[in-house]
Design an enzyme around this catalytic site. Structure first.
Site, PDB file in Angstrom:
ATOM      1  N   SER A  11       0.812  -1.213   0.000  1.00 61.32           N
ATOM      2  CA  SER A  11       0.000   0.000   0.000  1.00 61.32           C
ATOM      3  C   SER A  11       0.849   1.267   0.000  1.00 61.32           C
ATOM      4  CB  SER A  11      -0.938   0.014   1.214  1.00 61.32           C
ATOM      5  OG  SER A  11      -0.189  -0.006   2.416  1.00 61.32           O
ATOM      6  N   SER A 127      13.567  -9.152   4.905  1.00 60.58           N
ATOM      7  CA  SER A 127      13.988  -9.270   6.290  1.00 60.58           C
ATOM      8  C   SER A 127      14.515  -7.905   6.756  1.00 60.58           C
ATOM      9  CB  SER A 127      15.049 -10.373   6.406  1.00 60.58           C
ATOM     10  OG  SER A 127      15.568 -10.447   7.704  1.00 60.58           O
ATOM     11  N   TYR A 141      11.340  -6.950  17.215  1.00 62.20           N
ATOM     12  CA  TYR A 141      11.461  -6.753  15.767  1.00 62.20           C
ATOM     13  C   TYR A 141      12.656  -7.540  15.227  1.00 62.20           C
ATOM     14  CZ  TYR A 141      12.092  -4.517  11.236  1.00 62.20           C
ATOM     15  OH  TYR A 141      12.249  -4.301   9.888  1.00 62.20           O
ATOM     16  N   LYS A 145      12.440 -10.844  12.550  1.00 58.38           N
ATOM     17  CA  LYS A 145      13.141 -10.865  11.274  1.00 58.38           C
ATOM     18  C   LYS A 145      14.213 -11.962  11.237  1.00 58.38           C
ATOM     19  CE  LYS A 145      10.956  -7.580   9.102  1.00 58.38           C
ATOM     20  NZ  LYS A 145      10.149  -7.873   7.897  1.00 58.38           N
TER      21      LYS A 145
END
Length: 266
Positions: A11, A127, A141, A145
């Site tokens: 988006s 990643s 976070y 990843k």
């Protein structure tokens, strides 16, 4: 014949930049998001929530009905989070892993049977250079990843015999609107971490504000798509970001951790 490409999280930001670039190059691009609006991108858009197996399958089926194949899957959908470990909301932690990791698994499972039957396919999982190190106040976070990295390494081995290649693109900080959408766990008043966290959070925001333009990643993606052999990792970012991975390998632990603490003003 133009390759059919599915991009999640398209988006805005990196996903939109990749989609618009590849569409301009003549690829048949389908970009998805939970809140994507038709007409705002040059490529075809579809609503898809990577947290929902039914939503993923519906979007994949729609593309297959139109194209009868998906040649490339780019798993870009993701969320960022910052918070003090002691104060993290487990609901926030689950939300991050559900999007960043389980979302990748869901889309791979939906697309791979069709790639396997075709005898070819490519999966690019977005990643982060931050997966290579535990970043302060960003451990969830980094962990999500890192899980994508290890998952992709295993996927390469499982799928190679069926003509499916897989890799990770590890970006450094990218100048996008991610700061406005980052999940931020509240630090209670009086917490001994409060001042440290605010300094660290300011450093996180600054890294994104001065991050790389999303456009630099697009030619790399196209190169991967057209490569006969796809490597495990493609690391793209500023020299200091790529150097940080090498320094972790060769510097003494105390020296490296001191360097990270200094960067985050801890």
């Amino acid at each position: 014949m133009s390759k059919v490409i599915l991009i999640t999280g398209a988006s805005a930001g990196l996903g939109a930049a990749i989609g618009n670039y590849l569409y301009a190059k003549g690829y048949r691009v389908y970009g998805t998001s939970r809140n994507i609006k038709a007409g705002t991108q040059s490529f075809t858009t579809l609503q898809m929530d990577v947290n929902s197996e039914a939503s993923v399958q519906q979007a994949v089926n729609t593309i297959l009905q139109q194209e009868s194949r998906i040649d490339v899957l780019i798993n870009n959908a993701g969320l960022s989070i910052a918070g003090v470990t002691e104060h993290l909301s487990l609901a926030d932690v689950q939300q991050i892993f559900d999007t960043n990791f389980f979302g990748v698994v869901r889309t791979c499972q939906a697309v791979m049977p069709h790639m396997r039957k075709a005898g070819r396919g490519l999966i690019i999982n977005i990643s982060s250079i931050g997966s290579e190190m535990g970043l302060p106040y960003r451990g969830i976070y980094s962990g999500s990843k890192a899980a994508v990295d290890r998952f992709t390494e295993a996927l390469r081995l499982e799928a190679a015999a069926y003509g499916i290649q897989a890799c990770c693109l590890q970006p450094g900080a990218v100048h996008t609107g991610i700061n406005a959408h980052r999940v931020k766990t509240t630090v209670p008043a009086g917490s001994p971490y409060k001042d440290s966290f605010e300094r660290g959070y300011a450093a996180i925001d600054a890294s994104i504000d001065h991050g790389s333009d999303p456009g630099i990643f697009c030619p790399v993606i196209e190169k991967i798509i057209n490569s006969r052999y796809v490597k495990r990792y493609y690391r793209v970012g500023k020299p200091i970001e790529k150097l940080s991975v090498i320094l972790k390998k060769y510097l003494p632990e105390k020296t490296y951790e001191r360097m990270i603490r200094k960067y985050y003003n801890l």
